[in-house]
Design a protein around this motif. Structure first.
Motif, short mmCIF file in Angstrom:
data_model
loop_
_atom_site.label_atom_id
_atom_site.label_comp_id
_atom_site.label_asym_id
_atom_site.label_seq_id
_atom_site.Cartn_x
_atom_site.Cartn_y
_atom_site.Cartn_z
N LYS A 1 49.56 131.82 9.92
CA LYS A 1 49.74 132.84 8.97
C LYS A 1 50.81 133.93 9.46
N ASP A 2 51.26 133.77 10.75
CA ASP A 2 52.18 134.68 11.23
C ASP A 2 53.61 134.13 11.14
N GLU A 3 54.74 134.75 11.63
CA GLU A 3 56.08 134.36 11.27
C GLU A 3 56.22 133.04 11.81
N ILE A 4 55.63 132.65 12.65
CA ILE A 4 55.89 131.02 13.17
C ILE A 4 55.54 130.22 12.02
N GLY A 5 54.22 130.54 11.69
CA GLY A 5 53.64 129.75 10.49
C GLY A 5 54.55 129.92 9.39
N LYS A 6 55.06 130.94 9.01
CA LYS A 6 56.11 131.22 7.93
C LYS A 6 57.49 130.36 8.19
N LEU A 7 57.70 130.40 9.28
CA LEU A 7 58.94 129.66 9.62
C LEU A 7 58.73 128.13 9.47
N GLN A 8 57.70 127.75 9.74
CA GLN A 8 57.13 126.28 9.62
C GLN A 8 57.20 125.72 8.05
N GLN A 9 56.55 126.79 7.33
CA GLN A 9 56.61 126.57 5.96
C GLN A 9 57.82 126.61 5.32
N SER A 10 58.68 127.46 5.71
CA SER A 10 60.12 127.60 4.98
C SER A 10 60.79 126.52 5.50
N TYR A 11 60.65 125.84 6.63
CA TYR A 11 61.42 125.00 6.98
C TYR A 11 61.07 123.56 5.97
N GLN A 12 59.76 123.28 6.00
CA GLN A 12 59.31 122.37 5.03
C GLN A 12 59.92 122.45 3.52
N PHE A 13 59.90 123.64 2.99
CA PHE A 13 60.28 124.04 1.80
C PHE A 13 61.83 123.85 1.60
N MET A 14 62.41 124.38 2.96
CA MET A 14 64.15 124.08 2.89
C MET A 14 64.36 122.71 2.69
N ILE A 15 63.59 121.86 3.33
CA ILE A 15 63.94 120.48 3.35
C ILE A 15 63.81 119.66 1.93
N LYS A 16 62.64 120.30 1.44
CA LYS A 16 62.31 119.86 -0.26
C LYS A 16 63.49 120.13 -1.15
N LYS A 17 64.02 121.44 -0.68
CA LYS A 17 64.99 122.05 -1.59
C LYS A 17 66.50 121.45 -1.33
N ILE A 18 66.76 121.14 -0.33
CA ILE A 18 67.90 120.60 -0.03
C ILE A 18 67.97 119.18 -0.77
N GLU A 19 66.86 118.44 -0.45
CA GLU A 19 66.62 117.19 -0.98
C GLU A 19 66.90 117.33 -2.64
N GLU A 20 66.41 118.17 -3.06
CA GLU A 20 66.13 118.32 -4.68
C GLU A 20 67.64 118.79 -5.03
N LEU A 21 68.22 119.68 -4.24
CA LEU A 21 69.62 120.08 -4.62
C LEU A 21 70.73 118.95 -4.74
N ILE A 22 70.56 118.12 -3.73
CA ILE A 22 71.36 117.06 -3.28
C ILE A 22 71.30 116.08 -4.81
N GLN A 23 70.01 116.11 -5.25
CA GLN A 23 69.99 115.06 -6.27
C GLN A 23 70.33 115.82 -7.74
N LYS A 24 70.05 117.18 -7.72
CA LYS A 24 70.64 117.72 -8.84
C LYS A 24 72.03 118.06 -8.95
N ASN A 25 72.73 118.14 -7.72
CA ASN A 25 73.98 118.09 -7.87
C ASN A 25 74.72 116.77 -8.08
N TYR A 26 73.93 115.88 -7.83
CA TYR A 26 74.56 114.55 -8.18
C TYR A 26 74.41 114.31 -9.61
N ARG A 27 73.22 114.67 -10.25
CA ARG A 27 73.23 114.67 -11.49
C ARG A 27 74.12 115.64 -12.41
N ASP A 28 74.30 116.79 -11.90
CA ASP A 28 75.25 117.67 -12.50
C ASP A 28 76.53 117.38 -12.60
N GLN A 29 77.08 116.84 -11.43
CA GLN A 29 78.57 116.05 -11.65
C GLN A 29 78.70 115.05 -12.37
N LEU A 30 77.67 113.93 -12.60
CA LEU A 30 77.69 113.14 -13.70
C LEU A 30 77.89 113.95 -14.84
#
Length: 622
Positions: free
Chosen positions: A378-407
């Motif tokens: 629950k400390d900053e390292i735990g939040k860093l781990q959670q933020s990293y997982q969330f960042m990976i998911k967001k990057i993957e979603e943004l890549i897919q969304k950007n691809y759809r938006d371009q089309l």
């Protein structure tokens, strides 16, 4: 080496030391400064290349070790300054102990001065001087003494009160009148009037407070007598101080170095201590090293002395020093052990996170999106781990969304190119149709064409997109063209009424606010019912807020229409801007400070309510 190659700092040092040659400074620079700089650089490189685990150990243990020795050094230094600390503590105790005596002496001085100028006392003295018989004089003297003693009898340390008249006659009252002052009447009377009319303490013949009495009537300042108050110092100390907290060795000395008060085992202080006249001193008294603190009274010639045996304080310091040493040593040992576990708890999750982040370099989201332990931190390292997982998911979603938006963007550009028409061609065509209808005496057609042309012209203006706000008066004008078209379409089946206050006409509102609302009323009114569709538009300004209501007598709307339009559960009718678009624009302009509701009313019909401030920041800046 030539002078032109010497740095400015080296030249400045040479000028400062004058006689030292350039070669000497070159030698110093090469033999001392350069190796020292190289050493610092090597240490920095070594520390930078260490594992994070060891860096953390050094950063924790090294300052702790320095703090440990610094604390011991400081504590030892503080013990060497014990005499000053003892003086400050003892002086504070003495000040607190004797302040009550000083305050009481000052209060007695003030009270006696007030009695000397009391109107009743001065009138009694005048009556005593004007007495025609001995009995009348005796009565006035008793009245005078009762008045004076009554004002002072609450102070138990006062032994007696004496009044000396200008003829040196004496009257005395009190709990102890055994000491007679007849032989000192002249001396006391002279002392009373020798200090500009101020009360004063004397200790030559006991402890006495002498106060002159001068006539204040008509400011004559005639000598009317003197008041002499005799006190007992022992009772004064008991009256003003908590003797249970008083030091055993406490002295009060008079002006002639005689002891006025003494408490404790010591009977007197050494003569050399009295003669030194120092604020404090350390001396041996009866073989005991003691600290003696001196304090002079502000209101008398008294001197207070306070003696503290040094061994009392040294014993406490010795215990404290041992306890502090043991505590510091134990604390350092515990910190050493705890830092090992602490650094490990930090470095292991970071090491795991660093290994996962290496996979991101190869855009391997599957490998980098690893799950951590179920017992998540629950400390900053735990939040860093959670933020990293969330960042990976967001990057993957943004890549897919950007691809759809371009089309979607490419498809939209294609459709826009297909739908582009020249606005002037539309206006010219409508203008031709309008004049054909006029020449053919087709009034309704000409009105529809005229209103449609003006409506298109307003909506297709160049600044329509860049100017999202217009006055309510302009918005009503655009609505008028739309209503004209709909009334020709539905004839008597559509009635439109307005109830608008004049102060609402110049309010700034979002463009295309009214037409979608009226279009919705017509869709659920004129198009869905067989009777006449009545639409009433009202607008007011209340409490600096624009209040808009649109009411119709149609079939009503379904519950939570706006929520269903937002989620896509309900598709809007027609191809206009739509109700959900209105709410989006209201939220963009006014944030949360707006109200937009659509509800059915009984027995039939719909009520639309919109409220927003007339002076929001967006309106003022645009």
């Amino acid at each position: 080496m030539h002078i032109k190659n010497i740095t400015p700092d080296l030249q400045a040092i040479r000028r400062f030391y004058g006689g030292i040659t350039l070669n000497t400074f070159d030698t110093i620079s090469l033999r001392v400064l350069r190796p020292f700089s190289i050493l610092i650089h090597n240490v920095k490189v070594w520390f930078r290349n260490l594992k994070f685990h060891w860096k953390l150990q050094i950063l924790i243990l090294f300052p702790t070790l320095i703090s440990y020795f610094a604390a011991l050094t400081f504590y030892d230094y503080s013990l060497n300054l014990y005499d000053r600390q003892l003086y400050e503590d003892s002086a504070t105790i003495l000040s607190l102990s004797t302040q009550n005596i000083e305050n009481e002496m000052q209060n007695l001085l003030n009270l006696t001065s007030q009695l000397s100028t009391d109107e009743m006392i001065q009138n009694t003295i005048r009556d005593m001087e004007a007495s025609s018989t001995e009995y009348e004089e005796y009565t006035n003297r008793q009245k005078l003494m009762n008045r004076i003693y009554t004002s002072l009898n609450t102070r138990k340390y006062i032994l007696s009160v004496t009044f000396i008249d200008p003829e040196l006659r004496i009257d005395t009252v009190g709990s102890d009148t055994s000491v007679l002052l007849e032989g000192q009447a002249q001396q006391l009377y002279d002392i009373a009037f020798s200090k500009s009319g101020k009360a004063s303490w004397i200790t030559d013949s006991g402890t006495l407070l002498v106060c002159p009495v001068r006539e204040v009537k008509n400011l004559s300042l005639r000598s009317m007598g003197a008041i002499v108050i005799r006190i007992q110092i022992d009772k004064l100390v008991q009256f003003t101080m908590d003797t249970s907290r008083l030091s055993e060795n406490f002295f009060i000395y008079g002006s002639s170095d005689e002891i006025l008060y003494q408490s404790g085992e010591l009977t007197e202080l050494p003569a050399q201590i009295i003669s030194e006249n120092a604020d404090y001193t350390v001396a041996d008294i009866n073989g005991i090293s003691s600290l003696i603190v001196r304090h002079n009274s502000k209101y008398s010639d008294w001197t207070y002395y306070y003696a503290i045996p040094n061994e009392t304080i040294f014993s406490s310091f010795t215990k404290i020093r041992t306890i502090v040493f043991l505590l510091l040593s134990g604390l350092y040992f515990l910190l050493t052990v705890a830092s090992l576990a602490f650094s490990r708890s930090i470095t292991l999750p970071l090491k795991s996170l660093a290994n996962q982040m290496e996979h991101v370099q190869d855009i391997d989201f599957e490998a980098s999106n690893l799950s951590f332990s179920q017992n998540s931190r629950k400390d900053e390292i735990g939040k860093l781990q959670q933020s990293y997982q969330f960042m990976i998911k967001k990057i993957e979603e943004l890549i897919q969304k950007n691809y759809r938006d371009q089309l979607l963007l490419q498809d939209t550009k294609y459709r826009v190119l297909q739908a582009q028409l020249n606005p002037h061609f539309i206006y010219n065509t409508l203008d031709s149709v309008y004049w054909l209808a006029v020449n053919a005496h087709q009034n309704e057609i000409s009105r529809i064409v005229f209103s449609l042309g003006r409506l298109l012209r307003e909506n297709m203006r160049k600044d329509a997109a860049s100017v999202p706000l217009i006055t309510f008066r302009q918005e009503l004008l655009i609505l008028k063209y739309y209503i004209d078209i709909q009334q020709i379409r539905f004839h008597e089946k559509l009635e439109f009424h307005t109830d608008i206050s004049e102060d609402a006409m110049d309010c700034i509102v979002p463009r295309m606010l009214l037409q979608p609302l009226v279009e919705n009323s017509i869709s659920y009114g004129a198009e869905q019912t067989a009777g006449t569709c009545r639409i009433i538009l009202s607008a007011r300004v209340e409490n600096r807020r624009f209040c808009l209501k649109l009411e119709d007598n149609g079939i009503g709307v379904e519950n939570n229409l706006l929520d269903k339009l937002k989620t896509g559960e309900r598709k809007p009718k027609g191809h206009g801007i739509g109700l959900s678009n209105i709410e989006q624009r209201l939220q963009l302009i006014y944030g949360k400070d707006y109200h937009f509701s659509i509800k059915s009313i009984h027995p039939t019909g719909t009520l639309v309510t919109i409220e927003f401030p007339i002076d929001c920041d967006y309106c003022l800046n645009n």
